[in-house]
Design an enzyme around this catalytic site. Structure first.
Site, PDB file in Angstrom:
ATOM      1  N   CYS A 149       0.840  -1.260   0.095  1.00 22.55           N
ATOM      2  CA  CYS A 149       0.009   0.039   0.090  1.00 22.55           C
ATOM      3  C   CYS A 149       0.918   1.337   0.164  1.00 22.55           C
ATOM      4  CB  CYS A 149      -0.980  -0.102   1.048  1.00 22.55           C
ATOM      5  SG  CYS A 149      -2.002  -1.322   1.385  1.00 22.55           S
ATOM      6  N   HIS A 200      -4.088   6.833   2.121  1.00 20.17           N
ATOM      7  CA  HIS A 200      -4.192   5.701   1.522  1.00 20.17           C
ATOM      8  C   HIS A 200      -5.659   5.196   1.936  1.00 20.17           C
ATOM      9  CE1 HIS A 200      -4.168   1.540   0.764  1.00 20.17           C
ATOM     10  NE2 HIS A 200      -3.948   0.920   2.132  1.00 20.17           N
ATOM     11  N   ASN A 238     -10.048  -0.612  -0.954  1.00 19.60           N
ATOM     12  CA  ASN A 238      -8.637  -0.852  -0.592  1.00 19.60           C
ATOM     13  C   ASN A 238      -8.101  -1.238  -1.926  1.00 19.60           C
ATOM     14  OD1 ASN A 238      -5.899  -1.100   0.160  1.00 19.60           O
ATOM     15  ND2 ASN A 238      -6.196  -1.775   2.037  1.00 19.60           N
TER      16      ASN A 238
END
Length: 331
Positions: free
Chosen positions: A117, A258, A288
């Site tokens: 990520c 994020h 996500n």
């Protein structure tokens, strides 16, 4: 503190997300979960899933083309391609070389970054260094993930969280008007390496039939471990990057964090003493998307006019490794 002078700047942004949408109510039919449970704990309502036969490099190439068009340059103008991903077309070679070929770029360096990520922030930081030292002039940085093919769709703790997509930026030298990457910082701590991992498939655990049956080739996560450090590390990295830029959180126009969990983002906002309204949020729509989440959200906000030239924007992300970082950019 005197504000740092940018060394590179974002020339254009782009994104790609698959057409297929998987709603929380669809997940109710395949795993023991509910729309309300997912939404209340994560803020996610939908995620986009790649079509059959669609590859990671296909999505990355589409986002890259969009960013190149926005920058007003062609693939032939690039000096380097950096791809942040942990879900490439294959373990070998790098996804970036497939993107290079599909874009029709010259024989330039093209390589992947495996920071999950945090991959986009890592890629941005590395590209900034190459441009600063004169080794490159225009660099394409892509964050892309096709996570739907490396998830255990029987594990409700992971399969409800992730989606597929790609985002990209083209970086070039700063032009002296104050716009560009003002400060960027990246970090890692291997102490929690086992908390977010694909355990099988490497040299420590070669895949076997038994391993595949036990989904050892899929994402495994200890969510509580990641949540505990996410807020602390994202907040601290953001403050360090702001200090390096000679700014405080009050100087920010936007934060593009994020998109992992709305509760994490809300707590980071509180620690930075910023209203949530200053955060670009699209987790409800995409879930996500790991390394793709920041550039997807950035491109959306640039194209719809929320983020304007001259705005001070903070990027921050944390992922497997654990790896994390933050960047301050004057758009």
């Amino acid at each position: 503190m005197i504000a740092a002078q940018p060394r590179s700047r974002i020339l254009g942004t782009g994104r790609y997300t698959p057409a297929r949408v998987l709603h929380n109510t669809d997940l109710e039919k395949i795993v023991d979960t509910s729309d309300s449970w997912i939404t209340e704990r994560t803020g996610i309502r939908r995620r986009h899933i790649a079509a059959d036969g669609e590859l990671t490099s296909d999505m990355a190439t589409a986002a890259g083309r969009s960013a190149l068009a926005a920058a007003g340059i062609s693939a032939a103008d690039l000096d380097m391609i950096i791809v942040g991903t942990i879900s490439g077309d294959s373990p070998l070679p790098a996804c970036a070389v497939h993107v290079q070929q599909k874009l029709g770029a010259w024989e330039i360096p093209a390589f992947d970054i495996s920071a999950a990520c945090a991959g986009f922030v890592y890629g941005l930081t590395i590209a900034d260094q190459f441009i600063t030292n004169g080794a490159a002039c225009r660099v394409l940085v892509i964050g892309v993930e096709l996570l739907s093919r490396i998830l255990n769709w029987k594990d409700r703790t992971t399969c409800v969280l992730f989606g597929d997509g790609a985002g990209a930026v083209v970086l070039g030298p700063a032009s002296g008007d104050g716009r560009g990457i003002v400060s960027t910082r990246i970090f890692s701590d291997g102490a929690l390496a086992g908390s977010l991992v694909i355990p099988g498939g490497g040299t420590s655990e070669p895949l076997t039939v038994d391993g595949i049956e036990r989904s050892r080739d899929k994402v495994h996560m200890v969510g509580q471990d990641i949540f505990k450090v996410a807020v602390k590390n994202l907040s601290s990295a953001s403050l360090i990057a702001l200090e390096g830029a000679g700014m405080t959180a009050a100087d920010l126009d936007w934060v593009v964090a994020h998109q992992a969990n709305l509760r994490i983002i809300s707590q980071v906002a509180a620690r930075l003493s910023l209203p949530l309204e200053k955060f670009v949020l699209n987790i409800e729509e995409y879930g996500n998307t790991s390394s793709a989440s920041i550039p997807i959200a950035l491109d959306e906000a640039v194209r719809d006019g929320r983020i304007k030239p001259g705005h001070n924007v903070l990027f921050c992300a944390l992922g497997a490794g654990i790896s994390w970082g933050a960047s301050v950019v004057r758009m």
